[in-house]
Write an enzyme that holds these catalytic residues in place. Sequence first.
Site, PDB file in Angstrom:
ATOM      1  N   ASN A   1       0.863  -1.192   0.000  1.00 29.55           N
ATOM      2  CA  ASN A   1       0.000   0.000   0.000  1.00 29.55           C
ATOM      3  C   ASN A   1       0.896   1.238   0.000  1.00 29.55           C
ATOM      4  OD1 ASN A   1       0.483   0.896   2.840  1.00 29.55           O
ATOM      5  ND2 ASN A   1      -0.422  -1.094   3.287  1.00 29.55           N
TER       6      ASN A   1
ATOM      7  N   PRO B   1      -4.004 -11.190  10.625  1.00 30.08           N
ATOM      8  CA  PRO B   1      -4.364 -10.888  12.013  1.00 30.08           C
ATOM      9  C   PRO B   1      -4.491  -9.378  12.182  1.00 30.08           C
ATOM     10  CG  PRO B   1      -2.048 -11.497  11.833  1.00 30.08           C
ATOM     11  CD  PRO B   1      -2.662 -11.759  10.496  1.00 30.08           C
TER      12      PRO B   1
ATOM     13  N   ILE C   1      -3.523  -6.716  14.326  1.00 30.54           N
ATOM     14  CA  ILE C   1      -2.532  -6.595  15.400  1.00 30.54           C
ATOM     15  C   ILE C   1      -3.057  -5.673  16.501  1.00 30.54           C
ATOM     16  CG2 ILE C   1      -0.145  -5.940  15.920  1.00 30.54           C
ATOM     17  CD1 ILE C   1       0.419  -6.462  12.869  1.00 30.54           C
TER      18      ILE C   1
END
Length: 397
Positions: A208, A303, A305
């Site tokens: 990104n 996940p 975080i």
Amino acid sequence: MLAGKRILLIIGGGIAAYKCLDLIRRLKERGAAVTPVMTRAAAQFVTPLSVAALAGEKAYTDLFDLTDEAEMGHIQLSRVADLVVVAPATADLMAKMAGGHADDLATTLLMATDTPVMIVPSMNVRMWERASTQRNLVTLKSDGMHVVGPNEGDMACGEFGPGRMAEPLEIVEAVSGVLADGPLKDKRVLVTSGPTHEPIDPVRYIANRSSGAQGTAIAAALAALGADVVFVTGPADVPPPAGVEVVAVESAAEMLAAVEAALPVEAGVFAAAVADWRVKRESGSKIKKVKGELPTLEFAENPDILAQVSQMKQGRPGLVVGFAAETDDIIDNATAKRKRKGCDWIVANDVSPETGIMGGSENAVHLITRDGVEDWPRMSKDQVARKLAERIAKALA
Ligand code: CTP
């Protein structure tokens, strides 16, 4: 800002020793006193006379110099400083330090000292990458030493890569961070920063546009207030700040592992733009182009975080700060995000392309806490960082 501080500067025998002349000047300009110690090899690169002239103090070189022992013994010399700085920390010096050698004045002082030690590595890129040097680095870090650099770039030996000694001003910034008597002194704080790269195959990845600028500025601002900062960064455009412990990662999974390894901390600031998805099955070899066929990528969820750390039953940081990058309904989305993830604060910003915030040098944020929303005016990312660091210091006081 270093007024009244004393630095014991151990100059190792590497070509970068010449930068220590400037380093001494910069430290003195800021009010620090510098006691120079040179290894025998260092004196091949810069003369004790130049070092002593700039420091305004004797340059100590020999362990068995009886006059020195009469004036100031080596044990006393090792204890006079607020910080011991080893620059350049050569591969040999690092190995001796990691192995506990004490066969000259410099290494004996390093064994005898009870003050914090900062090493500034400098060496050929192959020497830096050598397994033994990397093992020694891990040992020195786990012994609690601060590490500044090395930087990447052209080297005096004609090669390119990591191994260049950090510049004097970077070292001064790191020294100031370690010696800062700020409100966050001795507080351990974690900052995540930058994008993550999610591999497709050995040569391709999904990324990104995060530059890492805001996270880097926050880590620098926290360090300037005296915090011990663990900086977990994805592959960012901007270099990490001086004076923090840098843990470089690529993917979200690696970032989570690095964050878990960094705990416990008193506060965590999650500024990284973590990829929400990864490619489910990373190909071990390069996916080949087949005429008339398009590859299909299947995704798996990464996940979260911030949410995992916020919802920890045990060992949760006292303060967890998340970021919300939004393009629509910023306040509503970010307020909901704070509740959903379970963090204490959310720094929300508008990342619509027309704002120029993502990848730019300015930011306009809203601080969302349990008590409501604060709108901060548009300011530089450095100013946002300083304001946030001050708020964190107040919250941890
Ligand atoms: N974050 C994280 N781990 C992830 C995704 C996000 O730690 N896998 C953290 C970011 O560091 C940031 C916060 O969560 O502090 C919000 O990130 P953002 O991308 O705005 O939110 P998302 O959870 O991705 O939600 P959405 O895509 O719906 O906006």
